[in-house]
Design an enzyme around this catalytic site. Structure first.
Site, PDB file in Angstrom:
ATOM      1  CE1 TYR A 206      -4.371   3.178  -1.646  1.00  0.00           C
ATOM      2  CE2 TYR A 206      -2.055   2.808  -2.129  1.00  0.00           C
ATOM      3  CZ  TYR A 206      -3.197   2.507  -1.400  1.00  0.00           C
ATOM      4  OH  TYR A 206      -3.151   1.531  -0.436  1.00  0.00           O
TER       5      TYR A 206
ATOM      6  CG  ASP B 208      -3.929  -1.357  -2.607  1.00  0.00           C
ATOM      7  OD1 ASP B 208      -4.394  -1.912  -3.624  1.00  0.00           O
ATOM      8  OD2 ASP B 208      -4.600  -1.145  -1.586  1.00  0.00           O
TER       9      ASP B 208
ATOM     10  CG  ASP C 273      -1.825  -1.251   1.211  1.00  0.00           C
ATOM     11  OD1 ASP C 273      -3.037  -1.103   0.999  1.00  0.00           O
ATOM     12  OD2 ASP C 273      -1.310  -2.366   1.391  1.00  0.00           O
TER      13      ASP C 273
ATOM     14  CG  HIS D 245      -4.157   1.702   4.600  1.00  0.00           C
ATOM     15  ND1 HIS D 245      -5.077   2.581   4.080  1.00  0.00           N
ATOM     16  CD2 HIS D 245      -3.900   0.804   3.608  1.00  0.00           C
ATOM     17  CE1 HIS D 245      -5.359   2.243   2.832  1.00  0.00           C
ATOM     18  NE2 HIS D 245      -4.652   1.160   2.525  1.00  0.00           N
TER      19      HIS D 245
ATOM     20  CG  HIS E 213      -6.781  -4.902   1.688  1.00  0.00           C
ATOM     21  ND1 HIS E 213      -7.055  -4.012   0.682  1.00  0.00           N
ATOM     22  CD2 HIS E 213      -7.971  -5.478   2.017  1.00  0.00           C
ATOM     23  CE1 HIS E 213      -8.351  -4.056   0.402  1.00  0.00           C
ATOM     24  NE2 HIS E 213      -8.925  -4.929   1.207  1.00  0.00           N
TER      25      HIS E 213
ATOM     26  CG  HIS F  17     -10.212  -3.658   4.003  1.00  0.00           C
ATOM     27  ND1 HIS F  17     -11.073  -3.390   2.974  1.00  0.00           N
ATOM     28  CD2 HIS F  17      -9.315  -2.634   4.035  1.00  0.00           C
ATOM     29  CE1 HIS F  17     -10.713  -2.248   2.389  1.00  0.00           C
ATOM     30  NE2 HIS F  17      -9.656  -1.777   3.013  1.00  0.00           N
TER      31      HIS F  17
ATOM     32  CG  ASN G 216      -8.156  -2.695  -2.909  1.00  0.00           C
ATOM     33  OD1 ASN G 216      -7.145  -3.004  -2.278  1.00  0.00           O
ATOM     34  ND2 ASN G 216      -8.855  -1.615  -2.634  1.00  0.00           N
TER      35      ASN G 216
ATOM     36  CG  HIS H 236      -3.799  -6.156  -1.608  1.00  0.00           C
ATOM     37  ND1 HIS H 236      -2.782  -5.320  -1.193  1.00  0.00           N
ATOM     38  CD2 HIS H 236      -4.948  -5.427  -1.541  1.00  0.00           C
ATOM     39  CE1 HIS H 236      -3.289  -4.129  -0.898  1.00  0.00           C
ATOM     40  NE2 HIS H 236      -4.599  -4.173  -1.093  1.00  0.00           N
TER      41      HIS H 236
END
Length: 545
Positions: free
Chosen positions: A230, A227, A200, A404, A402, A375, A283, A365
């Protein structure tokens, strides 16, 4: 599992004993000391509001080459030590209501390389492509990339420093000379020195700190667990937000501002042009466009050793790094028992020789074992399909993003402490714009309603109330679960150092500290005698659900 010859076994046992003694002297705990009581680090509220993207005016993301000179140069590993991939971009992207793609045939894909910087004797040629991100709605801007080049270098020696230069000498348009080091030859005493792990990442000022710290830790390669840029937090006109659905609820399609990919490639080049990077999709790489096409930028910009490892997809593949076999899995593509990914995974796991690559590491992920509200149990269907297979194959460590934040588990299987289960590590704390996850599902009022947890891109609804254990009858625990050893909401990255066939040091570094200060550290110890591998998967579902 094949056993080592007696002399080798004795030598390895002595080496492991020496590592254990060194760990004890240094005061570093090991998984042999666990399972550990759950611990949550206090949250520093001053960290919450600092996730700001780099603007397109920042010199680190601006285009600094002319014409068709290479930029966004990167290195990726192949399935084994003897080959790598070199990638780069030539020509500038186009964005607007009408775009005319560049012709990839107009620029050659050539790499000169060798072990002497001033004498690059070898030459390799590859392929090139241009991808488009198109939207069938009036007012949205379309995008066409520069020419993306991928060249595979083969016949390389292990643990060797190579120099390379890429581009098209006929224009002329060649890069500067860069270098990379190949992975060690596979074997139980042969490992990379340091492997950086991050997820991420994004392109914020926090990202810049993360990447700076990674550079200072001098990794042999970088594992990015999804990720990436972004870019999908932006409209096609370049307007961005921390929360797309909050700021742009009425857009006809989830837009994405593709130039953010180019900004990210330019920013990362000083690191990934010399440190190989292996990526798996998240994602934020979905990026749906006209014709229901998805993951186009991800699949176009990166290289994957799919063909080399028998995979037919960019979403799942495997590779060796010395005595470690890595399995990269796709959460956003079918993974059930009849899916190509599952069948490939069964074949790949069956091909692993633990006498050569003792360590088995998996990455994807969205985490299975996360205690954060964000999530929570979102990837349960993937867990139901694959956990038994990974457990029976003796996977040692699992890396996810995924969420954070940072979290490390005790050894766990089927939500139950198990000395033969993997250690799950969530490192979705690279620095992205969506900021940190700070709420936990086990805190009062934070347990999600079960029907809200499935992700549309990850199969159906599989999560339900627990039927046994401390949380029986409930969807969430009422305290930090036993399987969660340590969690903290901070930006950072991790470093994995495999010492021998049974001991590996995991260290997590927080951005708010000096890169030498440790946020979490533990020796992960394999116990192959305690945990023999199972030849067959006996169950396809989790008994605790």
């Amino acid at each position: 599992m094949a056993s080592a010859p007696p002399r080798v076994a004795i030598a390895l046992a002595l080496l492991a004993a020496a590592t254990a003694a060194a760990a004890a002297r240094a005061g570093i705990p090991s998984t042999l000391d666990g399972p550990f009581p759950p611990l949550t680090a206090p949250f520093d509220a001053s960290l919450r509001g600092n996730a700001v993207d780099l603007p397109d005016t920042d010199p680190r993301v601006r285009r600094r080459v002319a014409g068709f000179e290479p930029e966004q140069i990167s290195v990726a590993l192949s399935a084994d030590y003897d080959s790598v991939w070199i990638s780069w971009v030539t020509g500038n992207y186009q964005i607007g209501s009408s775009v005319i793609p560049l012709d990839p045939k107009t620029v050659a894909s050539i790499v000169y390389y060798g072990i002497e910087k001033q004498l690059l004797r070898d030459e390799a040629r590859g392929t090139s492509l241009v991808y488009n991100q198109l939207y069938p709605f009036e007012g949205l801007q379309n995008y066409s990339s520069g020419i993306i080049h991928h060249v595979r270098l083969q016949g390389l020696k292990p643990s060797t420093l190579y120099y390379y230069q890429c581009g098209d000498p006929s224009i002329p348009a060649m890069s500067n000379i860069y270098h990379f080091r190949t992975m060690p030859f596979p074997g139980p005493q042969s490992y990379p020195n340091r492997i950086a792990v991050v997820g991420d990442l994004g392109l914020t000022y926090n990202t810049t700190t993360t990447v700076c710290h990674i550079k200072k830790n001098r990794p042999d390669f970088l594992l990015l667990v999804g990720d990436v840029t972004y870019a999908n937090l932006y409209l096609t006109n370049g307007t961005g937000s921390d929360c797309y659905s909050c700021s742009f609820p009425k857009t006809p399609i989830h837009e994405t501002y593709q130039p953010r990919w180019d900004y990210w490639g330019r920013f990362m080049q000083p690191l990934v042009s010399e440190v190989p990077m292996m990526v798996v999709e998240g994602n934020h790489e979905i990026e749906k466009q006209a014709g229901n096409r998805t993951f186009v930028a991800y699949s176009s910009r990166f290289t994957f050793p799919s063909e080399e490892c028998g995979s037919s997809s960019t979403f799942y593949y495997s590779f060796n790094a010395g005595g470690i076999h890595f399995i990269m899995l796709g959460a956003y593509i079918a993974y059930n028992f009849s899916a190509d990914q599952y069948k490939w995974l069964v074949r790949d796991l069956a091909s692993v020789d633990r006498s050569i690559t003792p360590w088995l590491v998996a990455a994807w992920h969205p985490p299975w074992y996360s205690t954060y509200k964000a999530h929570y149990r979102e990837a349960e269907c993937m867990m139901v399909s694959l956990e038994d297979l990974l457990y029976s194959s003796g996977v040692d460590i699992v890396f996810n993003g995924h969420i954070h934040a940072y979290e490390r588990s005790n050894r766990v299987y089927n939500y139950t402490l198990d000395p033969c289960g993997p250690v799950y590590i969530t490192v979705g704390d690279g620095g992205n714009r969506e900021k940190m996850a700070v709420e936990h599902a086990d805190e009062p009022g934070n347990c999600p309603e079960p029907s809200t947890t499935p992700d549309d891109y990850m199969g159906g609804f599989c999560a339900a109330n627990f039927t046994s254990g401390p949380a029986a009858g409930n969807f969430c625990w009422d305290r930090q679960p036993d399987y969660s050893a340590f969690r903290e909401s901070s930006f950072g990255h991790g470093i994995l150092e495999v010492k021998n066939e049974t001991w590996a040091l995991w260290t997590w570094y927080r951005n708010r500290d000096s890169y030498t200060d440790v946020g979490d550290q533990i020796f992960i110890v394999r116990q192959p005698d305690l945990c023999p591998l199972h030849e067959e998967v006996t169950s396809h579902s989790s008994s605790a659900l």
